[in-house]
Design a protein around this motif. Structure first.
Motif, PDB file in Angstrom:
ATOM      1  N   LYS A  30      38.507  27.366  42.513  1.00 49.94           N
ATOM      2  CA  LYS A  30      38.939  28.598  41.990  1.00 49.94           C
ATOM      3  C   LYS A  30      40.136  29.296  42.728  1.00 49.94           C
ATOM      4  O   LYS A  30      41.154  29.679  41.973  1.00 49.94           O
ATOM      5  N   GLU A  31      40.121  29.401  44.066  1.00 51.67           N
ATOM      6  CA  GLU A  31      41.500  29.740  44.890  1.00 51.67           C
ATOM      7  C   GLU A  31      42.616  28.988  44.660  1.00 51.67           C
ATOM      8  O   GLU A  31      43.653  29.621  44.220  1.00 51.67           O
ATOM      9  N   LEU A  32      42.443  27.520  44.341  1.00 46.87           N
ATOM     10  CA  LEU A  32      43.669  26.915  44.320  1.00 46.87           C
ATOM     11  C   LEU A  32      44.303  27.079  42.754  1.00 46.87           C
ATOM     12  O   LEU A  32      45.332  27.094  42.467  1.00 46.87           O
ATOM     13  N   GLU A  34      43.884  29.575  40.880  1.00 49.32           N
ATOM     14  CA  GLU A  34      44.402  30.991  40.729  1.00 49.32           C
ATOM     15  C   GLU A  34      45.793  30.942  41.474  1.00 49.32           C
ATOM     16  O   GLU A  34      46.809  31.740  41.107  1.00 49.32           O
ATOM     17  N   ASN A  35      45.921  30.473  42.588  1.00 52.00           N
ATOM     18  CA  ASN A  35      47.250  30.484  43.042  1.00 52.00           C
ATOM     19  C   ASN A  35      48.187  29.564  42.177  1.00 52.00           C
ATOM     20  O   ASN A  35      49.263  30.412  42.222  1.00 52.00           O
ATOM     21  N   ALA A  36      48.009  28.674  41.582  1.00 57.10           N
ATOM     22  CA  ALA A  36      48.842  27.897  40.636  1.00 57.10           C
ATOM     23  C   ALA A  36      49.133  28.958  39.559  1.00 57.10           C
ATOM     24  O   ALA A  36      50.290  28.907  38.741  1.00 57.10           O
ATOM     25  N   SER A  80      52.398  36.550  49.509  1.00 56.03           N
ATOM     26  CA  SER A  80      53.702  37.172  48.775  1.00 56.03           C
ATOM     27  C   SER A  80      53.331  38.357  47.756  1.00 56.03           C
ATOM     28  O   SER A  80      54.276  38.839  47.223  1.00 56.03           O
ATOM     29  N   LYS A  81      51.868  38.660  47.656  1.00 52.60           N
ATOM     30  CA  LYS A  81      51.619  39.393  46.219  1.00 52.60           C
ATOM     31  C   LYS A  81      51.786  41.006  46.504  1.00 52.60           C
ATOM     32  O   LYS A  81      51.868  41.626  45.558  1.00 52.60           O
ATOM     33  N   ILE A  82      51.348  41.330  47.756  1.00 55.28           N
ATOM     34  CA  ILE A  82      51.628  42.975  48.070  1.00 55.28           C
ATOM     35  C   ILE A  82      52.271  43.092  49.102  1.00 55.28           C
ATOM     36  O   ILE A  82      52.203  42.173  50.119  1.00 55.28           O
ATOM     37  N   LYS A  94      46.069  37.161  40.846  1.00 55.70           N
ATOM     38  CA  LYS A  94      44.920  36.916  41.074  1.00 55.70           C
ATOM     39  C   LYS A  94      44.387  37.010  42.529  1.00 55.70           C
ATOM     40  O   LYS A  94      43.489  37.778  42.969  1.00 55.70           O
ATOM     41  N   GLY A  95      45.356  36.655  43.482  1.00 55.53           N
ATOM     42  CA  GLY A  95      45.185  36.704  44.793  1.00 55.53           C
ATOM     43  C   GLY A  95      45.808  38.052  45.195  1.00 55.53           C
ATOM     44  O   GLY A  95      46.731  38.447  44.576  1.00 55.53           O
ATOM     45  N   PHE A  96      45.640  38.268  46.493  1.00 57.02           N
ATOM     46  CA  PHE A  96      46.258  39.392  47.093  1.00 57.02           C
ATOM     47  C   PHE A  96      45.898  39.295  48.394  1.00 57.02           C
ATOM     48  O   PHE A  96      46.721  40.318  49.306  1.00 57.02           O
TER      49      PHE A  96
HETATM   50 MG    MG Z   1      45.320  33.081  46.653  1.00 57.86          MG
END
Ligand code: MG
Ligand code: ADP
Length: 614
Positions: A30-32, A34-36, A80-82, A94-96
């Motif tokens: 799931k994590e990988l 979502e990172n993609a 890099s997301k927030i 997705k991630g933050f």
């Molecule tokens: Mg992530």
């Protein structure tokens, strides 16, 4: 007293954090993935070895990372997301939390290879348990490949806690499907141990659903489309007549993130009220768009629960949108209460369209012999009369191959029951009767016996299935024409996994393909018209509780099959059937308990009765 508080070293802190982020291989997947997605990839390939215990690899063609970013990405809280807390309310990614890579690297061997579009060379970094082992420039296309090997290698307790490959693989497929459903514009593939499980091309929403769940899904979907100020709801719901016992195909996405919500589920169920048979679940694929500020995103990364500000409004909008769709597409079946449902083929079977057998499977097919063709088609149409009528069919095994064996049982049972029953048992009418279509009551010399008919038959069939499996003399009834049933791809995959065990119980599969199953033979205790329903149940139970090893497989299957083929409470039995049930029950090795250890019968002797009546 001296000071005792210490700061935990990073790798320990990371391991602790990892416990929350990574529960099993599927969490890494799931994590990988979502990172993609966050890296704006348009193609994502997932490669799995041994249900993720040996390898999980995700490659994408997204924006990639610079050398510095590649190194930083494994630090905790590196994202890099927030940049600031306010960004949380505008979140589009997705991630933050910047936790996933750091956590995964703490408990596995990780290889990262990445390059962004601007640079000529990429970077490859290898880590083991949070430690960077090497970092080198490399030649690689733009994008990122992350390989995670030997998950939990340094936490044996967690590794041992993992379930069988079949179970872990199921979880991985679930995560993969959720991400793939939410992003139809992205191409995905999934390979497991060198076999390709999914190859999904860029598509629209409907095509993506069909690509995942099989070609026949298309005709089952009704579009939902509702735009309001509070929320936009798009997607599809399943026509009521295709509802299943499995809950598998139920998906909510909020701002393209998979969520679970009992509350929203309730709204869907309410919209289907009166349209579904008991214990049937409709399929749904529903996508909600709401203002990021109106939902609580401060949820744990691995949790899928969601909280809306305007929950009640969304409930009402959802319910009416679905009702509207079901009504508009006129899929509500006409409800006719006078109709005798006993004459019907079982619900789930009714919509599996009768199929004229194809010429290549019917070797005796003669194009000039019109009569034969019609006969075939007719028998296909309805199978045996359904429901109660098919109860007699449960005995069909008696007059096939193994008659000898069964007559022996009847004989033995007489010996066993000889002193149990009153003298005049020849005449079934005397001393035996059915109570509330649920119990068989029989007079004994010294009192009475009250038998739970379903559990009794469950026990009988269970022992028969087990015996068939062990002596390999399965009572299989060969069908005149192969039976064609349709399932989702997910279900046919499950069927394929348990094919061998099912065949030991009397099934004879000719082909199991993407969403279609052809059956040549079935266990003789099941009638042709029940096969679809029984297999539905088998899959539902199987999915719910996959056994851990092969030996248990067969027993478990025998149990599910027996349970579903056994006569139900509410089925009237005639005198002959009542007597036969009693005889067969007492020929069983363990007649007192159902396979689920429930009491099968109650014996009351005169003394008990005297006490009760005092
Ligand atoms: Mg992530
Ligand atoms: P988060 O996704 O919460 O930011 P992660 O630990 O998953 O945290 O990733 C850390 C950072 O690494 C991301 O913010 C992103 O900048 C970068 N990153 C991770 N995976 C990829 C990828 N596949 N492509 C490009 N950048 C990535």
């Amino acid at each position: 007293m001296s000071d005792i508080i210490q700061l935990l070293p990073d790798h320990v802190a990371n391991q602790i954090a990892a416990g929350e982020v990574v529960q099993r291989p599927a969490s890494v997947v799931k994590e990988l993935l979502e990172n993609a997605i966050d890296a704006r990839a348009t193609r994502i390939n997932l490669l799995i070895k041994d249900a993720g215990k040996t390898l999980i690899q995700v490659s994408d063609n997204g924006i990639g990372m610079s050398t510095t970013d590649a190194r930083l990405s494994f630090e905790r809280h590196a994202t890099s997301k927030i940049k600031a807390a306010e960004d949380l309310f505008r979140l589009k990614t997705k991630g933050f939390r910047g936790e996933a890579l750091a956590s995964i690297a703490a408990i596995a061997h990780v290889d990262l290879k990445t390059k962004n579009a601007e640079e000529d060379t990429g970077t490859v970094i290898r880590l083991k348990g949070s430690r960077v082992e090497s970092q080198e420039p490399c030649v690689t296309p733009a994008g990122t490949v992350v390989g995670v090997k030997n998950l939990f290698y340094n936490i044996p307790a967690r590794r041992n806690f993992l379930k069988s490959d079949a179970v872990e693989k199921r979880h991985i497929i679930d995560e993969f499907q959720r991400v793939a459903l939410a992003h139809p514009q992205v191409a995905f593939s999934l390979h497991h141990n060198d076999s390709e499980l999914f190859q999904l091309h860029k598509a629209n929403q409907r095509q993506r659903i069909v690509a995942i769940f099989g070609g026949k899904t298309n005709e089952k979907l009704v579009p939902v489309d509702e735009e309001t100020e509070v929320v936009t709801i798009k997607g599809f719901v399943g026509k009521p007549e295709f509802a299943k016992r499995t809950k598998g195909e139920q998906f909510f996405f909020v701002n393209n993130r998979f969520v679970k919500s009992g509350y929203l589920h309730h709204a869907v169920s309410a919209a289907y009220e009166g349209l579904l048979q008991d214990k049937k679940h409709p399929a749904y694929f529903l996508f909600f768009e709401v203002d990021a500020q109106s939902i609580d995103i401060n949820i744990h990364p691995t949790k899928t629960e969601i909280k809306f500000d305007d929950e009640r409004a969304i409930y009402a909008i959802l319910k009416s949108a679905i009702k509207h769709s079901l009504g508009q597409f006129n899929v509500s079946p006409s409800l006719d209460f006078k109709h005798d449902s006993a004459l019907d083929t079982p619900y789930a079977y009714r919509d599996r369209k009768p199929e004229v057998p194809k010429i290549e499977v019917n070797r005796d097919f003669n194009p000039f012999n019109d009569g034969a063709k019609k006969r075939g088609a007719r028998s296909f149409d309805r199978g045996r009369p359904g429901n109660t009528a098919s109860w007699e069919g449960l005995y069909s095994g008696l007059n096939t191959k193994n008659t000898e064996e069964f007559s022996r049982i009847e004989f033995e049972s007489e010996a066993v029951t000889g002193d149990l029953f009153s003298e005049d048992e020849e005449s079934p009418q005397t001393g035996i009767f059915q109570l509330q279509k649920k119990y068989i009551v029989s007079a004994l010399k010294e009192g009475m016996l009250i038998i739970h008919q379903h559990r009794a038959h469950y026990r009988i069939l269970y022992e028969e299935f087990l015996k068939n499996i062990t002596v390999k003399a399965t009572l299989s009834q060969q069908l005149l024409f192969p039976l064609t049933l349709h399932f989702s791809t997910r279900e046919t995959k499950m069927l394929y996994e348990i094919k061998n065990s099912l065949e030991q119980t009397g099934f004879d599969f000719s082909t199991i393909e993407e969403d279609e199953v052809k059956i040549n033979g079935i266990p003789s205790v099941i009638s042709e018209s029940e096969v679809g329903v029984v297999l539905d149940h088998v899959l539902a139970d199987w999915e719910h509780d996959i056994p851990e090893n092969k030996h248990k497989n067969t027993k478990f299957l025998a149990q599910i099959l027996a349970k579903n083929a056994a006569i139900k409470t509410g089925t009237p039995l005639n005198a002959k059937e009542q007597l036969s049930l009693i005889n067969r029950l007492f020929a069983c090795k363990e007649s007192g308990l159902s396979p689920e250890n429930e009491k099968v019968f109650l014996r009351l002797n005169a003394e008990d009765l005297d006490k009760k009546i005092m």
